[in-house]
Each structure stands twice: as C-alpha cells, then as structure tokens.
Design an enzyme around this catalytic site. Structure first.
Site, PDB file in Angstrom:
ATOM      1  N   ASP A 201      -1.090  -2.994   6.825  1.00 24.08           N
ATOM      2  CA  ASP A 201      -0.843  -2.721   5.409  1.00 24.08           C
ATOM      3  C   ASP A 201      -1.878  -3.576   4.702  1.00 24.08           C
ATOM      4  O   ASP A 201      -1.741  -4.800   4.640  1.00 24.08           O
ATOM      5  CB  ASP A 201       0.574  -3.157   5.018  1.00 24.08           C
ATOM      6  N   HIS A 202      -2.946  -2.943   4.209  1.00 25.84           N
ATOM      7  CA  HIS A 202      -4.087  -3.763   3.791  1.00 25.84           C
ATOM      8  C   HIS A 202      -3.748  -4.682   2.607  1.00 25.84           C
ATOM      9  O   HIS A 202      -4.425  -5.655   2.367  1.00 25.84           O
ATOM     10  CB  HIS A 202      -5.332  -2.910   3.532  1.00 25.84           C
ATOM     11  N   HIS A 264       2.934  -0.836   0.552  1.00 24.34           N
ATOM     12  CA  HIS A 264       2.364  -1.938  -0.226  1.00 24.34           C
ATOM     13  C   HIS A 264       3.378  -2.589  -1.175  1.00 24.34           C
ATOM     14  O   HIS A 264       3.549  -3.796  -1.198  1.00 24.34           O
ATOM     15  CB  HIS A 264       1.179  -1.458  -1.070  1.00 24.34           C
TER      16      HIS A 264
HETATM   17  C1  BG6 Z   1      -3.988   3.196   0.056  1.00 28.58           C
HETATM   18  C2  BG6 Z   1      -3.481   4.471  -0.542  1.00 28.58           C
HETATM   19  O1  BG6 Z   1      -3.094   2.703   1.013  1.00 28.58           O
HETATM   20  O2  BG6 Z   1      -4.170   2.222  -0.953  1.00 28.58           O
HETATM   21  C3  BG6 Z   1      -4.418   4.975  -1.625  1.00 28.58           C
HETATM   22  O3  BG6 Z   1      -3.361   5.462   0.459  1.00 28.58           O
HETATM   23  C4  BG6 Z   1      -4.678   3.880  -2.636  1.00 28.58           C
HETATM   24  O4  BG6 Z   1      -3.898   6.119  -2.266  1.00 28.58           O
HETATM   25  C5  BG6 Z   1      -5.098   2.594  -1.949  1.00 28.58           C
HETATM   26  O5  BG6 Z   1      -5.689   4.326  -3.512  1.00 28.58           O
HETATM   27  C6  BG6 Z   1      -5.184   1.455  -2.935  1.00 28.58           C
HETATM   28  O6  BG6 Z   1      -5.779   0.362  -2.319  1.00 28.58           O
HETATM   29  P1  BG6 Z   1      -6.569  -0.712  -3.171  1.00 28.58           P
HETATM   30  O7  BG6 Z   1      -6.934  -1.767  -2.186  1.00 28.58           O
HETATM   31  O8  BG6 Z   1      -7.755  -0.004  -3.741  1.00 28.58           O
HETATM   32  O9  BG6 Z   1      -5.620  -1.179  -4.226  1.00 28.58           O
END
Ligand code: BG6
Length: 514
Positions: A201-202, A264
């Site tokens: 989960d980045h 997230h």
């Molecule tokens: C991803 C989603 O996990 O996270 C995307 O699938 C979203 O839809 C993205 O745009 C958002 O990541 P960040 O790091 O740009 O906030």
C-alpha cells in the site's frame, strides 16, 4: 516553525540503512504503467542514493515481445519523465545494463520455464546468489496463475534452510470484495508463506504517513490529549486533481471506495487511531492497527444513506484543462454508477474514540492534489476570549499534510498586535523541505528497499486486508441495495458534491478547505 528550526542536512548515506543482500527483482506487468512511472524510477533513485545493493538485476516480464534494449529505452523515458532526481547518463548506463526483459503470457507454463532459465543465466553472469523478489503488478485475476506458474517451475521456494530467498510483492487491488480478497489470499498463501508475502500500500511508504507514529509516540504533548475527551473529530482527505485518465477500464470496475478507501484511507485511519504498540516489531505494529479495524463500526443498510455519499464528476475544468464528465470519458459506460467521489462518516468503537466521528473523503477531478489528516480539538468554554457566541474562537487543528507539501501545521489562536483586544487564528507550520535539506524519497523507493531487507512493517497483513474488505463490502452491499441508477454529480474542478457538505454540516461541522 521555520525561523527557529535550523535546517538539517542529512545525506542518504547517513541514514540507517537496513542490510540488503544482492537480489533479482522480477516484475510481472513489467511493460505496464506502474513499472514505467513508479517502479523503475524508484529503483533508479535508490541507485543514485547509494541504497541499492552493489549487485542486483531487474527482469521485467510482459506480454509483448521486446528485446532488452527496447525495454531499456522504454523505461529510460519513464525515468526522464517521472524520476525524483534527474537522469545522469553515466549512472543510467550502469543501471540499464542490469535491466532485462522476458516476454510471455502469465497463463502459459512456458513463461515460467523461460523466466527460470533466463534468471539463472543472468544470475550466473552477474554472480548473483539467486535471491528473488516477484512483483505482481498485474490484475488480480492473474495472481493465481502466476503463483501456480512460479510454484510449478520451482521458483517459489519456501523459507527455511535455503539461503536464496523468494519473496512476492502483491499490488493492490487485492480483490474487489471480501470473497475475492480471501480467494487471492488463499492462493498466494498456499504457494508462499505469509512471511514471504508483501502486500503493498504505497501510502505506507509516504514520509508523513511514516511520521504519524513518530508525532504521536515520540512527543509527550499529543498522546495525553489523543482521545475523545479532547478531540472533536478527525477528517481524512485524499483529494486528486486528475480525472480517471487512462485507467478507465480498471477504475470503472473499482470506484473510489475500492480504489482509495479500502486500502490507503483505512490504513491512515489505523495509524491515527491505534493504541501505542509496545515495540516497533512489524507484527506488534500490525496487531495494533488490526485492533482499529476490528473496532470500526459496521455501516448498516439502515445507516448507509445517512453516513455515506457517493458521486461522479460532471464536465468541468481543472487548472485550465477541460475534463469531460466521468460518463463521457473514454472506456466508461454512459450509464455508469461507479463513484469517483466518496465521503463517509464512521466510528472507531473503543474506549479512546467513543463518540468521535471520523470523516473520510476522497475523489478525482477535485480542485487540488491535496491529502491530509486533520485532527480537530474540542471548542474551549464560552468564557474569556470565547465569550461572544456570535464569533466563536476557531478550534485548534493539527493537520498532517501528506501531499503535496509534506509537513504538519497546528492552528492556534493568537492575539493580534495593537491596542484593540483582537484575536486571530494562526498556523504553526512545519514543512519537511524547509527543515531537512533534501526531498523525501518516493514511497516506492522506501517500500522496495523494505522488501529487499525483508522488513514487513509497512506492508498489509492478510488479516488486515480481509478486515478492511469486510467493512467496505458491507458498504458496497448497502449501496447495491439502494439500487441508484444515477449518482449525484459535482462539476470537475470543484470541491465535491453538495451532498458531502450536508453529510458533515448536519453535525454542525465543515470540511476543511484544501
Ligand atoms: C492508487 C490509486 O492506489 O493511488 C489511484 O489506484 C490514485 O487511483 C493513486 O490516483 C494516488 O496515489 P498518490 O501517491 O498519487 O496519492
């Protein structure tokens, strides 16, 4: 905070770096968007910062036939466009000669035989020990055939006496509801041991998200007031400026709840609401987060209309660029009821949080890319500086900004200089980039390094994935029973539907402006 916070310059080499052994990273979906925009740039930045092991190889696997050279050229463009640090030709050349491409279908057993012999050849040539990390950057429907293919080819070695390790990274979405998530966990869990599985989960790799535990547990001032006695409510917002873009086919099946809340946003909620873990051991921290998910009050069919709002963007403009309405985007069904915006009011039912609402919201095509967790404290008594009921003092708010300007701010009320007894809210503001002399690494940099080091703290455990799906699936079922044929709309580039404003305003509160 700036004038009194000296700037602290820390070079990457001064960081405590976990020991990382030489390894081979195999990326399934290697010619895809994630590899080009995030994974390869992340690896390249780790190299620039001296954090990659001295010996490594990256093998990308994809359907279309490509030579190593063609693959290197395609990801070079990705690095030029998306890398945190600029491309330096000499470093790039070092990096590029360790990138390889193998083509094949995920469902074809021959792919795994080809992969195995190519990996062995590369590892022999580079004197690599055979530690392998398999990154599944592919749709969940391919997780089972890939795990089985790896197993049949003897690539999925279980942990134990074998020195070379095998680890697997699973990209979201891990399923689309509880049942499908359980099925994925079942197949990955049959082939790999839980200790080998890294569900990514980045958001857990973002600087401010990691700082949440530090703010809470490395300072004495917050924890005593971190409870229902002092906190009025919490707002968690992940706002995106872009529309659905090129990901229509995925997004149309997912929607904002599955795409952002299940993973997230619920992970952020866990970090805000968890009890202090007794150590930083990965499982101790993950147990503490799991407790929060267990306490999340299920949203019943009776409550669904009161506590959830879903909506779609209609045509508008964002930053001067026209955005078509969601149902007019390429690849989206004209009668789609997929939500591009969701707002939820929920409760963590335990002693600490009894009665404190958590308001969650996320959406695409909103005015800004801005994500934050805002903890709003209770109002002060209506005496002294707050005696005028028509002009109440604004409450204290601690806002942890996840992006774009990572940092935190505390709103307090101050006296306005002068002869009149006037007060005004002011912000004490701390910005990472002002205080620490270099930009934060991207989330994928840190998380890839964690997997190489075998540290699972920032990854989702099986029980947590299933618990969050259980909670989200209840909402999905409630929505399905509502049977809406059209969702409320908000104009692209505006801050969301009026229904979401009503959701919070009926409680006498307002959303923060982003
Ligand atoms: C991803 C989603 O996990 O996270 C995307 O699938 C979203 O839809 C993205 O745009 C958002 O990541 P960040 O790091 O740009 O906030």
């Amino acid at each position: 905070m700036s004038p009194n916070s000296p700037r602290i310059d820390i070079s990457p080499a001064q960081e405590t770096i976990p020991p990382v052994e030489p390894c081979t990273l195999v990326i399934f979906g290697g010619s895809g968007d994630l590899a080009r925009r995030r994974l390869v740039p992340a690896l390249y930045n780790l190299l620039l910062d001296g954090l990659l092991p001295p010996n490594y190889a990256v093998i990308a696997l994809g359907r279309k036939p490509m030579t190593d050279e063609e693959f290197r050229a395609s990801v070079r463009e990705g690095v030029v466009t998306h890398s945190r640090q600029a491309l330096a030709e000499d470093k790039w050349q070092d990096f590029a000669r360790r990138l390889f491409f193998v083509s094949g279908e995920n469902e074809d057993p021959k792919t795994y035989a080809d992969l195995k012999s190519r990996a062995e050849e590369i590892e022999r040539n580079l004197s690599l020990p055979g530690n392998r990390i398999f990154y599944l950057s592919i749709p969940p429907s391919s997780f089972a055939p890939v795990c089985e293919g790896l197993e049949l080819a003897g690539l999925a070695t279980k942990p134990g006496a074998q020195i070379p390790y095998a680890r697997i990274i699973v990209e979201k979405p891990v399923g689309r509801d509880l049942t499908s998530a359980q099925a994925i966990n079942q197949v990955t869990g049959r082939v790999f041991d839980e200790s080998q599985i890294f569900r990514i989960d980045h958001y857990l790799g973002k600087e401010t998200v990691q700082n949440l535990m530090v703010v809470r547990f490395a300072n004495s001032i917050f924890e005593p007031i971190w409870n229902s006695k002092y906190i009025d409510h919490v707002q968690i917002t992940v706002s995106e400026a872009e529309g659905v873009g090129t990901r229509a086919s995925y997004y149309e099946e997912a929607g904002a709840l599955r795409d952002m809340v299940q993973n997230h946003i619920l992970q952020l909620l866990c970090l805000v609401a968890m009890e202090p873990p007794y150590s930083l051991d990965p499982d101790v921290v993950r147990n503490a987060k799991m407790e929060v998910l267990r306490c999340l009050k299920p949203i019943t069919d009776q409550d669904i209309e009161q506590v959830t709002v879903r909506a779609q963007y209609s045509a508008g403009t964002a930053h001067g660029k026209p955005i078509p309405g969601y149902r007019r985007e390429d690849g989206i069904h004209p009668d789609s009821t997929t939500e591009t915006y969701v707002a939820i009011k929920c409760f963590v039912e335990n002693w600490r949080w009894a009665g404190v609402p958590f308001y969650l919201r996320t959406g695409k095509a909103l005015p800004n890319r801005a994500s934050e967790i805002a903890v709003q404290f209770k109002d002060i008594p209506q005496i002294l500086f707050n005696a005028n009921a028509h002009q109440p003092q604004p409450p204290n708010v601690l806002a942890l900004r996840i992006q774009p300007e990572e940092g935190l701010s505390l709103r307090i009320v101050s006296r306005v200089p002068g002869t009149r007894a006037q007060t005004s809210p002011v912000e004490m503001n701390f910005q990472y980039s002002d205080v620490f002399g270099r930009p934060s690494p991207e989330a994928y940099e840190r998380l890839l390094l964690d997997v190489m080091a075998g540290d699972a703290s920032r990854f989702m455990r099986r029980d947590a994935v299933e618990a969050s799906w259980a909670w989200v699936t209840k909402i999905l079922e409630g929505w399905q029973k509502q049977g809406l044929r059209w969702l409320p709309e908000y104009t692209a580039g505006t801050s969301g539907p009026v229904e979401a404003d009503r959701l919070i305003e009926k409680d006498g509160r307002t959303w923060r402006t982003l």
